[in-house]
Design a protein around this motif. Structure first.
Motif, PDB file in Angstrom:
ATOM      1  N   THR A  54      23.277  44.473  -4.799  1.00  0.00           N
ATOM      2  CA  THR A  54      22.720  43.443  -5.690  1.00  0.00           C
ATOM      3  C   THR A  54      23.709  43.100  -6.795  1.00  0.00           C
ATOM      4  O   THR A  54      23.805  41.935  -7.207  1.00  0.00           O
ATOM      5  CB  THR A  54      21.383  43.890  -6.292  1.00  0.00           C
ATOM      6  N   VAL A  55      24.450  44.095  -7.280  1.00  0.00           N
ATOM      7  CA  VAL A  55      25.471  43.817  -8.290  1.00  0.00           C
ATOM      8  C   VAL A  55      26.605  42.992  -7.682  1.00  0.00           C
ATOM      9  O   VAL A  55      27.123  42.062  -8.309  1.00  0.00           O
ATOM     10  CB  VAL A  55      26.014  45.134  -8.893  1.00  0.00           C
ATOM     11  N   ALA A  56      26.980  43.303  -6.442  1.00  0.00           N
ATOM     12  CA  ALA A  56      28.074  42.592  -5.785  1.00  0.00           C
ATOM     13  C   ALA A  56      27.778  41.108  -5.629  1.00  0.00           C
ATOM     14  O   ALA A  56      28.697  40.296  -5.522  1.00  0.00           O
ATOM     15  CB  ALA A  56      28.358  43.220  -4.420  1.00  0.00           C
ATOM     16  N   ALA A  57      26.482  40.755  -5.615  1.00  0.00           N
ATOM     17  CA  ALA A  57      26.114  39.345  -5.509  1.00  0.00           C
ATOM     18  C   ALA A  57      26.372  38.589  -6.808  1.00  0.00           C
ATOM     19  O   ALA A  57      26.397  37.350  -6.815  1.00  0.00           O
ATOM     20  CB  ALA A  57      24.647  39.211  -5.121  1.00  0.00           C
ATOM     21  N   LEU A  58      26.579  39.342  -7.900  1.00  0.00           N
ATOM     22  CA  LEU A  58      26.782  38.720  -9.206  1.00  0.00           C
ATOM     23  C   LEU A  58      28.157  38.968  -9.790  1.00  0.00           C
ATOM     24  O   LEU A  58      28.639  38.178 -10.611  1.00  0.00           O
ATOM     25  CB  LEU A  58      25.724  39.231 -10.204  1.00  0.00           C
ATOM     26  N   GLU A 102      22.557  38.431 -16.515  1.00  0.00           N
ATOM     27  CA  GLU A 102      23.076  39.680 -15.958  1.00  0.00           C
ATOM     28  C   GLU A 102      24.492  39.502 -15.417  1.00  0.00           C
ATOM     29  O   GLU A 102      25.319  40.412 -15.518  1.00  0.00           O
ATOM     30  CB  GLU A 102      22.123  40.207 -14.877  1.00  0.00           C
ATOM     31  N   ARG A 103      24.775  38.340 -14.851  1.00  0.00           N
ATOM     32  CA  ARG A 103      26.128  38.083 -14.355  1.00  0.00           C
ATOM     33  C   ARG A 103      27.137  38.166 -15.511  1.00  0.00           C
ATOM     34  O   ARG A 103      28.188  38.808 -15.387  1.00  0.00           O
ATOM     35  CB  ARG A 103      26.207  36.711 -13.694  1.00  0.00           C
ATOM     36  N   GLN A 104      26.807  37.553 -16.645  1.00  0.00           N
ATOM     37  CA  GLN A 104      27.709  37.598 -17.789  1.00  0.00           C
ATOM     38  C   GLN A 104      27.886  39.031 -18.284  1.00  0.00           C
ATOM     39  O   GLN A 104      29.006  39.446 -18.604  1.00  0.00           O
ATOM     40  CB  GLN A 104      27.181  36.724 -18.920  1.00  0.00           C
ATOM     41  N   TYR A 105      26.782  39.769 -18.345  1.00  0.00           N
ATOM     42  CA  TYR A 105      26.882  41.161 -18.812  1.00  0.00           C
ATOM     43  C   TYR A 105      27.733  41.994 -17.854  1.00  0.00           C
ATOM     44  O   TYR A 105      28.652  42.702 -18.275  1.00  0.00           O
ATOM     45  CB  TYR A 105      25.492  41.775 -18.949  1.00  0.00           C
ATOM     46  N   LEU A 106      27.443  41.924 -16.565  1.00  0.00           N
ATOM     47  CA  LEU A 106      28.127  42.760 -15.580  1.00  0.00           C
ATOM     48  C   LEU A 106      29.622  42.455 -15.505  1.00  0.00           C
ATOM     49  O   LEU A 106      30.438  43.353 -15.271  1.00  0.00           O
ATOM     50  CB  LEU A 106      27.483  42.587 -14.204  1.00  0.00           C
ATOM     51  N   ARG A 107      29.975  41.203 -15.722  1.00  0.00           N
ATOM     52  CA  ARG A 107      31.388  40.843 -15.677  1.00  0.00           C
ATOM     53  C   ARG A 107      32.128  41.250 -16.948  1.00  0.00           C
ATOM     54  O   ARG A 107      33.351  41.143 -17.007  1.00  0.00           O
ATOM     55  CB  ARG A 107      31.529  39.333 -15.441  1.00  0.00           C
ATOM     56  N   GLY A 108      31.391  41.755 -17.934  1.00  0.00           N
ATOM     57  CA  GLY A 108      32.012  42.163 -19.189  1.00  0.00           C
ATOM     58  C   GLY A 108      32.183  43.658 -19.341  1.00  0.00           C
ATOM     59  O   GLY A 108      32.571  44.119 -20.423  1.00  0.00           O
ATOM     60  N   VAL A 109      31.892  44.450 -18.285  1.00  0.00           N
ATOM     61  CA  VAL A 109      32.079  45.896 -18.364  1.00  0.00           C
ATOM     62  C   VAL A 109      33.239  46.308 -17.465  1.00  0.00           C
ATOM     63  O   VAL A 109      33.757  45.516 -16.686  1.00  0.00           O
ATOM     64  CB  VAL A 109      30.784  46.655 -17.979  1.00  0.00           C
ATOM     65  N   ASP A 110      33.634  47.582 -17.591  1.00  0.00           N
ATOM     66  CA  ASP A 110      34.824  48.079 -16.893  1.00  0.00           C
ATOM     67  C   ASP A 110      34.516  48.866 -15.619  1.00  0.00           C
ATOM     68  O   ASP A 110      35.437  49.204 -14.864  1.00  0.00           O
ATOM     69  CB  ASP A 110      35.637  48.969 -17.839  1.00  0.00           C
TER      70      ASP A 110
END
Length: 353
Positions: A137-141, A117-125
């Protein structure tokens, strides 16, 4: 604005986060946007990674000439590398209901889910969050901005019941409890049944939701109900049309869903439209909606005794039930509608597009 939305399966046959997705699509269209759905086949988590090599899917996305692409974060294993290979100018926005890694799993599994999920979330805008808890929870990743919190609404069944109807309904001797959502372990229905079994007083439980979503859990649950000797008090409706769901909610007194985790909990809010105080989980974002002992009761996951403590007084004290029910109505009326939620999302998407 041309908006694409990537989801698993069919929006019309789902509950939970898919209610959000479906309502968002309908209201964005009413607000004048063009919305095109891109459906991916739902597979087991490990097999979903193979969908990243589907060149035809990427070609469809590029050919759609989108201004912005929304992706239900549930689809992240299918999109992890797809997003990196899209090669188009439209921003990609993750619509996050709750992270898989926020649920209860074995430590090694959650470690794996967090990495993916960290890799996915860091790949969006950008991000659309269904609650402040989900944003955290997203901010933790990953960096949580740009993003917007757009709360789910509870008005898909129409307007709220009147206070007079709620007061009259409370006179019914048997406490009618309802739980709403797919019958899966995360919803904690086994905990709810065990807590009710310990309750002195007359009660019934109606389980509204797809009881084929996890057939092994449903079989376990039915066996547990039989062993506890409460089969005559528990009924399963399976999936129901919206009008039929509304009828069940209108006849009930309390909506109870002691889940192990909820990013927000649309069902709690939908119950409040019918004056149903929520017995909700402390795990996740439900506390952003449910104020303990005011418009509902917060319980720890996997704690049948807490469920008993929450529901037993409502069997005996109908004045307390009415007080909680009227407060639930007030909380529902103060909450944004689905149209207002769609306007929030639309404004954010336009700022990116």
């Amino acid at each position: 604005m041309r908006v694409g939305l990537v989801v698993y399966g069919d929006l019309d046959t789902r509950s939970g986060g898919y209610v959000y997705d479906r309502q968002l699509v309908d209201h964005l269209r009413e607000l004048g946007d063009e919305v095109e759905l891109f459906s991916l086949p739902e597979r087991r988590y490990g097999r979903a990674f193979a969908q990243n090599v589907d060149r035809s899917f990427r070609r469809r996305l590029r050919a759609a000439d989108l201004d912005v692409l929304l992706e239900d974060e549930l689809c992240h294993p299918s999109l992890l590398w797809t997003n990196r290979r899209l090669d188009f100018d439209a921003p990609v926005v993750a619509l996050v209901h709750h992270l898989r890694s926020a649920e209860r799993h074995a430590p090694w599994k959650n470690g794996f889910y967090r990495r993916v999920e960290r890799q996915y979330l860091r790949g969006v805008d950008g991000y659309v969050y269904n609650s402040e808890t989900t944003r955290s929870t997203v901010a933790a990743l990953a960096e949580p901005s740009p993003g917007v919190v757009a709360y789910p609404a509870g008005d898909r069944f129409g307007g709220a019941l009147s206070p007079e109807t709620v007061r009259e309904r409370a006179r019914t001797p048997t406490l009618r409890v309802v739980t709403l959502g797919n019958v899966t372990p995360r919803k904690g229905i086994h905990t709810l049944v065990e807590g009710l079994e310990r309750t002195r007083g007359d009660w019934t439980l109606t389980v509204v939701g797809d009881d084929a979503a996890d057939s092994a859990y449903t079989a376990f649950l039915r066996q547990r109900i039989k062993r506890l000797g409460v089969a005559g008090s528990v009924s399963f409706t399976g999936r129901l049309a919206d009008d039929d769901v509304a009828d069940v909610l209108a006849r009930s007194h309390v909506l109870a869903m002691p889940s192990t985790y909820e990013g927000f909990g649309i069902a709690y809010l939908e119950g409040m439209a019918f004056g149903l105080p929520a017995v909700a989980t402390t795990a996740g974002g439900a506390a952003e909606l449910v104020t303990d002992r005011v418009n509902g009761l917060l319980v720890e996951p996997d704690d049948p005794s807490a469920v008993t403590d929450a529901l037993a007084p409502l069997c005996r004290n109908r004045e307390r039930l009415v007080r909680l029910s009227l407060a639930a109505l007030d909380r529902y009326r103060s909450h944004p509608t689905w149209r207002e939620t769609a306007e929030t999302v639309q404004g954010f998407l336009r700022s990116l597009a």
